[in-house]
Design an enzyme around this catalytic site. Structure first.
Site, PDB file in Angstrom:
ATOM      1  N   ASP A 150      36.523  46.602  39.047  1.00  0.00           N
ATOM      2  CA  ASP A 150      35.894  47.866  38.673  1.00  0.00           C
ATOM      3  C   ASP A 150      34.494  47.533  38.127  1.00  0.00           C
ATOM      4  OD1 ASP A 150      36.240  46.995  36.074  1.00  0.00           O
ATOM      5  OD2 ASP A 150      37.336  48.762  35.384  1.00  0.00           O
ATOM      6  N   HIS A 151      33.805  48.547  37.579  1.00  0.00           N
ATOM      7  CA  HIS A 151      32.448  48.323  37.066  1.00  0.00           C
ATOM      8  C   HIS A 151      32.439  47.290  35.941  1.00  0.00           C
ATOM      9  CE1 HIS A 151      34.470  51.500  34.863  1.00  0.00           C
ATOM     10  NE2 HIS A 151      33.731  51.194  33.811  1.00  0.00           N
ATOM     11  N   CYS A 200      38.615  43.331  35.851  1.00  0.00           N
ATOM     12  CA  CYS A 200      38.110  44.521  35.156  1.00  0.00           C
ATOM     13  C   CYS A 200      37.556  44.044  33.821  1.00  0.00           C
ATOM     14  CB  CYS A 200      39.178  45.608  35.032  1.00  0.00           C
ATOM     15  SG  CYS A 200      40.608  45.240  34.000  1.00  0.00           S
ATOM     16  N   GLY A 201      37.380  44.951  32.879  1.00  0.00           N
ATOM     17  CA  GLY A 201      36.803  44.535  31.603  1.00  0.00           C
ATOM     18  C   GLY A 201      37.698  43.548  30.877  1.00  0.00           C
ATOM     19  N   THR A 202      38.983  43.867  30.830  1.00  0.00           N
ATOM     20  CA  THR A 202      39.943  43.011  30.131  1.00  0.00           C
ATOM     21  C   THR A 202      40.899  42.273  31.067  1.00  0.00           C
ATOM     22  OG1 THR A 202      41.532  44.822  30.017  1.00  0.00           O
ATOM     23  CG2 THR A 202      39.984  44.594  28.154  1.00  0.00           C
ATOM     24  N   GLY A 203      41.022  42.732  32.274  1.00  0.00           N
ATOM     25  CA  GLY A 203      42.031  42.212  33.205  1.00  0.00           C
ATOM     26  C   GLY A 203      43.377  42.893  33.042  1.00  0.00           C
ATOM     27  N   ILE A 204      43.522  43.700  32.008  1.00  0.00           N
ATOM     28  CA  ILE A 204      44.821  44.307  31.702  1.00  0.00           C
ATOM     29  C   ILE A 204      45.135  45.473  32.639  1.00  0.00           C
ATOM     30  CG2 ILE A 204      46.177  45.534  29.957  1.00  0.00           C
ATOM     31  CD1 ILE A 204      44.535  43.955  27.820  1.00  0.00           C
ATOM     32  N   GLY A 205      44.197  46.407  32.737  1.00  0.00           N
ATOM     33  CA  GLY A 205      44.465  47.605  33.537  1.00  0.00           C
ATOM     34  C   GLY A 205      44.759  47.275  34.989  1.00  0.00           C
ATOM     35  N   HIS A 214      55.512  28.517  38.379  1.00  0.00           N
ATOM     36  CA  HIS A 214      56.765  29.114  37.910  1.00  0.00           C
ATOM     37  C   HIS A 214      56.974  30.536  38.401  1.00  0.00           C
ATOM     38  CE1 HIS A 214      57.496  26.208  34.286  1.00  0.00           C
ATOM     39  NE2 HIS A 214      57.234  25.574  35.404  1.00  0.00           N
ATOM     40  N   ARG A 219      64.692  26.315  40.662  1.00  0.00           N
ATOM     41  CA  ARG A 219      65.210  27.326  39.732  1.00  0.00           C
ATOM     42  C   ARG A 219      64.255  28.517  39.597  1.00  0.00           C
ATOM     43  NH1 ARG A 219      62.885  23.287  36.854  1.00  0.00           N
ATOM     44  NH2 ARG A 219      61.674  23.781  34.996  1.00  0.00           N
ATOM     45  N   HIS A 220      62.980  28.259  39.846  1.00  0.00           N
ATOM     46  CA  HIS A 220      61.998  29.348  39.738  1.00  0.00           C
ATOM     47  C   HIS A 220      62.146  30.347  40.880  1.00  0.00           C
ATOM     48  CE1 HIS A 220      60.321  27.131  36.461  1.00  0.00           C
ATOM     49  NE2 HIS A 220      60.165  26.065  37.231  1.00  0.00           N
TER      50      HIS A 220
HETATM   51  C1  RB5 Z   1      36.584  50.158  31.851  1.00  0.00           C
HETATM   52  O1  RB5 Z   1      35.789  50.563  30.791  1.00  0.00           O
HETATM   53  C2  RB5 Z   1      37.774  49.365  31.321  1.00  0.00           C
HETATM   54  O2  RB5 Z   1      38.688  50.227  30.731  1.00  0.00           O
HETATM   55  C3  RB5 Z   1      38.421  48.580  32.445  1.00  0.00           C
HETATM   56  O3  RB5 Z   1      37.490  47.715  33.021  1.00  0.00           O
HETATM   57  C4  RB5 Z   1      39.587  47.690  32.066  1.00  0.00           C
HETATM   58  O4  RB5 Z   1      39.258  46.859  30.993  1.00  0.00           O
HETATM   59  C5  RB5 Z   1      40.871  48.366  31.883  1.00  0.00           C
HETATM   60  O5  RB5 Z   1      41.913  47.752  31.596  1.00  0.00           O
END
Ligand code: RB5
Length: 145
Positions: free
Chosen positions: A8-9, A65-70, A98, A132-133
């Site tokens: 994303d951006h 993304c910004g955090t990689g989480i979303g 694994h 096992r994995h």
């Molecule tokens: C965008 O601002 C941000 O929310 C996205 O890049 C990401 O970090 C979401 O998990």
């Protein structure tokens, strides 16, 4: 190995660094966007990459993304996808050995490009350990049925 990549951006600049790295190594890849700094919704990019990997068009995916989480949360909704959020080289290696992770996610706002490229290198070169994995990853797959 064919790689699908997207961001994303919030991950646009790190995506460009990784693309340049893959191209320098002659690793085939396709960029699923985004291509400008205009704000986009990260699930749209993440799901495009995840579906391309799950469908077999690409062997592995990398999504930023910004955090990689979303992007990780979204990609893991696609059947057959095992997306791993890794911000260190050891986790990247283990996600392959694994967990047989087929998508790597990272956050541009969390780590710098030097570490990110070291993570990509390790993640791409590491194989699945099986044994096992295999059984454990199989149990995750059963949740999708
Ligand atoms: C965008 O601002 C941000 O929310 C996205 O890049 C990401 O970090 C979401 O998990």
């Amino acid at each position: 190995m064919k790689i699908a990549i997207g961001a994303d951006h919030g991950g646009l600049r790190l995506k460009a660094e990784i693309l340049a790295y893959l191209q320098a190594k002659n690793i085939p890849c396709h960029d699923f966007g985004t291509y400008t700094s205009e704000s986009v919704d990260y699930p749209d990019i993440s799901l495009a990459v995840a579906k391309a990997v799950a469908g077999g068009e690409y062997d592995r995916g990398i999504i930023i993304c910004g955090t990689g989480i979303g992007v990780s949360i979204a990609a893991n909704k696609v059947k057959g996808i095992r997306a791993a959020l890794c911000h260190d080289v050891y986790s990247a290696q283990m996600s392959r050995e694994h967990n047989d992770a087929n998508i790597l996610t990272m956050g541009e706002r969390v780590i710098g490009p030097g570490l990110a490229l070291a993570i990509v290198e390790k993640w791409l070169e590491t194989g699945f350990a099986g044994g096992r994995h295999e059984r454990r990853v199989g149990k995750i797959g059963q949740l999708e049925e």
